[in-house]
Each structure stands twice: as structure tokens, then as C-alpha cells.
Scaffold this motif. Structure first.
Motif, mmCIF file in Angstrom:
data_model
loop_
_atom_site.group_PDB
_atom_site.id
_atom_site.type_symbol
_atom_site.label_atom_id
_atom_site.label_comp_id
_atom_site.label_asym_id
_atom_site.label_seq_id
_atom_site.Cartn_x
_atom_site.Cartn_y
_atom_site.Cartn_z
ATOM 1 N N SER A 59 0.831 -1.212 0.000
ATOM 2 C CA SER A 59 0.000 0.000 0.000
ATOM 3 C C SER A 59 0.861 1.255 0.000
ATOM 4 N N THR A 60 1.892 1.257 0.825
ATOM 5 C CA THR A 60 2.789 2.403 0.874
ATOM 6 C C THR A 60 3.497 2.576 -0.470
ATOM 7 N N HIS A 61 3.904 1.467 -1.069
ATOM 8 C CA HIS A 61 4.552 1.510 -2.381
ATOM 9 C C HIS A 61 3.617 2.080 -3.441
ATOM 10 N N LEU A 62 2.354 1.697 -3.399
ATOM 11 C CA LEU A 62 1.369 2.200 -4.357
ATOM 12 C C LEU A 62 1.272 3.723 -4.285
ATOM 13 N N VAL A 63 1.126 4.249 -3.084
ATOM 14 C CA VAL A 63 0.994 5.695 -2.920
ATOM 15 C C VAL A 63 2.302 6.402 -3.269
ATOM 16 N N ALA A 64 3.434 5.850 -2.836
ATOM 17 C CA ALA A 64 4.732 6.471 -3.136
ATOM 18 C C ALA A 64 4.991 6.501 -4.638
ATOM 19 N N ARG A 65 4.653 5.437 -5.323
ATOM 20 C CA ARG A 65 4.847 5.405 -6.773
ATOM 21 C C ARG A 65 3.967 6.430 -7.471
ATOM 22 N N TYR A 66 2.704 6.518 -7.029
ATOM 23 C CA TYR A 66 1.804 7.514 -7.613
ATOM 24 C C TYR A 66 2.364 8.926 -7.407
ATOM 25 N N LEU A 67 2.724 9.254 -6.167
ATOM 26 C CA LEU A 67 3.238 10.597 -5.883
ATOM 27 C C LEU A 67 4.545 10.861 -6.621
ATOM 28 N N HIS A 68 5.413 9.861 -6.722
ATOM 29 C CA HIS A 68 6.654 10.020 -7.476
ATOM 30 C C HIS A 68 6.356 10.401 -8.925
ATOM 31 N N ASN A 69 5.451 9.679 -9.559
ATOM 32 C CA ASN A 69 5.124 9.970 -10.955
ATOM 33 C C ASN A 69 4.510 11.354 -11.124
ATOM 34 N N VAL A 70 3.632 11.728 -10.215
ATOM 35 C CA VAL A 70 2.979 13.039 -10.321
ATOM 36 C C VAL A 70 3.978 14.172 -10.078
ATOM 37 N N LEU A 71 4.871 13.984 -9.108
ATOM 38 C CA LEU A 71 5.827 15.036 -8.788
ATOM 39 C C LEU A 71 6.992 15.088 -9.776
ATOM 40 N N THR A 72 7.339 13.961 -10.384
ATOM 41 C CA THR A 72 8.462 13.902 -11.308
ATOM 42 C C THR A 72 8.080 14.356 -12.715
ATOM 43 N N TYR A 73 6.858 14.062 -13.114
ATOM 44 C CA TYR A 73 6.408 14.375 -14.475
ATOM 45 C C TYR A 73 5.246 15.350 -14.436
ATOM 46 N N PRO A 74 5.505 16.635 -14.157
ATOM 47 C CA PRO A 74 4.402 17.599 -14.102
ATOM 48 C C PRO A 74 3.738 17.721 -15.472
ATOM 49 N N GLY A 75 2.441 17.885 -15.466
ATOM 50 C CA GLY A 75 1.706 18.002 -16.716
ATOM 51 C C GLY A 75 1.518 16.685 -17.422
ATOM 52 N N LEU A 76 1.728 15.582 -16.703
ATOM 53 C CA LEU A 76 1.622 14.278 -17.332
ATOM 54 C C LEU A 76 0.188 13.947 -17.720
ATOM 55 N N ASN A 77 0.046 13.109 -18.702
ATOM 56 C CA ASN A 77 -1.248 12.542 -19.027
ATOM 57 C C ASN A 77 -1.368 11.290 -18.167
ATOM 58 N N PRO A 78 -2.284 11.266 -17.192
ATOM 59 C CA PRO A 78 -2.347 10.143 -16.257
ATOM 60 C C PRO A 78 -2.492 8.789 -16.949
ATOM 61 N N ARG A 79 -3.058 8.748 -18.107
ATOM 62 C CA ARG A 79 -3.280 7.474 -18.791
ATOM 63 C C ARG A 79 -1.996 6.887 -19.387
ATOM 64 N N THR A 80 -0.946 7.698 -19.537
ATOM 65 C CA THR A 80 0.274 7.194 -20.168
ATOM 66 C C THR A 80 1.315 6.724 -19.163
ATOM 67 N N VAL A 81 1.326 7.261 -17.957
ATOM 68 C CA VAL A 81 2.370 6.947 -16.982
ATOM 69 C C VAL A 81 1.843 6.098 -15.827
ATOM 70 N N LEU A 82 0.605 6.307 -15.451
ATOM 71 C CA LEU A 82 0.059 5.679 -14.253
ATOM 72 C C LEU A 82 -0.663 4.369 -14.566
ATOM 73 N N SER A 83 -0.699 3.476 -13.587
ATOM 74 C CA SER A 83 -1.499 2.263 -13.711
ATOM 75 C C SER A 83 -2.975 2.666 -13.662
ATOM 76 N N PRO A 84 -3.895 1.774 -14.058
ATOM 77 C CA PRO A 84 -5.320 2.129 -13.979
ATOM 78 C C PRO A 84 -5.758 2.553 -12.574
ATOM 79 N N LEU A 85 -5.230 1.887 -11.537
ATOM 80 C CA LEU A 85 -5.597 2.277 -10.173
ATOM 81 C C LEU A 85 -5.026 3.649 -9.826
#
Length: 190
Positions: A59-85
Motif C-alpha cells: 500500500s505504501t509503495h502504491l501511494v509512493a509510486r503515484y506521488l513520485h510519478n505526479v511530482l516527477t512528471y508535471p503536466g503528465l497525461n495520467p493514462r500514459t504513466v500511471l497504472s489504472p488504479l
């Protein structure tokens, strides 16, 4: 069900979960958004005692990975970098007018842990007043220490984890292992 990469092994390297989100109204009338992720596992796991359970690090890994992607790739298209969850978490946050890039703290409570009503505020106050602290955890009490033959062993292990280990860590180091069943983490310093 939404798929995400988990910390399991072999067939359990992916998992399925559902997300629930909304607003909780505090006694003072303030509205606070919440997100609950319920890991349900694959159909072949449904007869297991804890389908979808990959442990608290998952669970911690899930949230950390999400926040890492959002903070590392500003302006990202969520459908291209993130898992469906992770994309569903992103949609829930942005739908509640929460900018994930401005999240400063994360409070994590295990599903089998009950906490005092004001406990999250106490932990957040610790983090808010001391910028050098990266995480804070609440102490636990085992309420069912004689529910099964193994419960007293868990109670003893919990007592050691809460008292003996932190005492020795404070003696020899500035780094302490925290109880992750109920913890608040600093995501970033503003």
C-alpha cells in the motif's frame, strides 16, 4: 476492479483493487476529501483468507509510486504513466479539487487498526511544527491479545517493537523505525 503493479511474487506481482472517494464533514463543518483503496485480488484469490493482501509495504509503495510519478512528471497525461488504479486515484484527487503536487503529508492507517479520533491531528502537528521530522507514528495497544493461541506472541512482538527497539535506536542513532500500522509521512517540504 482496477489493476496495479504490486510487491507480490510470481502471479501476485499484479493486483486488483477498487477505489472509493468522497468528502467527510468535520464537526466544525469543514469538508475533507478522502480516498479508500480496497485491494480485492484476482478472481483465483477470492477463496483465500485475505484475497488481494500483499502486506502494508504494498500500500505504501502504491501511494509512493503515484506521488513520485505526479511530482516527477508535471503536466503528465495520467493514462500514459500511471497504472489504472493510480489514474483513478489521480481522478479522485483532482475531482475533489486537490492538486496532488501540493500534497505535503500522507496519513496511513491499516485496515485492521483503530485509532483515536484526534490521533491524525496529533501526528500532523508533530510534522508541521518540526520540519526535520520525516515521519511520525502512533503507539498501539493490542486489544485482542487472547483471541487465538498466536495472539499473545503478536502482543509480545508488538511490545518489543514499540518499546525495546525504539529505546535502543534512540541510544545509538538518529534514525528510528516507526510503527507503520498508523503513521504520518512528510511527502515534501513546501
Amino acid at each position: 476492479p482496477l489493476r496495479y503493479g504490486s510487491l507480490g511474487q510470481s502471479r501476485k506481482r499484479t493486483n486488483l483493487a477498487r477505489i472509493y472517494s468522497g468528502f467527510c464533514t468535520a464537526e466544525d463543518g469543514a469538508s475533507v476529501p478522502y480516498i479508500v483503496v480496497v485491494k480485492i485480488g484476482h478472481p483465483w484469490e477470492r477463496s483465500a483468507s485475505a484475497p488481494g493482501n500483499r502486506g502494508k509495504r504494498d500500500s505504501t509503495h502504491l501511494v509512493a509510486r503515484y506521488l513520485h510519478n505526479v511530482l516527477t512528471y508535471p503536466g503528465l497525461n495520467p493514462r500514459t504513466v500511471l497504472s489504472p488504479l493510480e489514474a483513478a486515484i489521480h481522478d479522485a484527487l483532482t475531482g475533489a479539487n486537490v492538486d496532488p503536487r501540493r500534497i505535503e503529508f500522507l496519513v496511513n492507517v491499516d485496515g485492521d487498526t483503530s485509532i483515536a479520533r484526534r490521533a491524525p491531528g496529533v501526528l500532523l502537528d508533530i510534522l508541521n511544527t518540526n520540519r526535520d521530522v520525516a515521519a511520525a507514528s502512533g503507539s498501539m495497544t493490542i486489544t485482542n491479545s487472547f483471541a487465538s493461541p498466536w495472539a499473545p506472541v503478536a502482543a509480545l512482538r508488538s511490545a518489543i517493537d514499540q518499546h525495546a527497539r525504539p529505546a535502543s535506536q534512540q541510544t545509538f542513532s538518529r534514525l528510528a523505525i516507526i510503527n507503520t500500522a498508523f503513521a504520518a509521512y512528510r511527502v515534501q517540504n513546501p
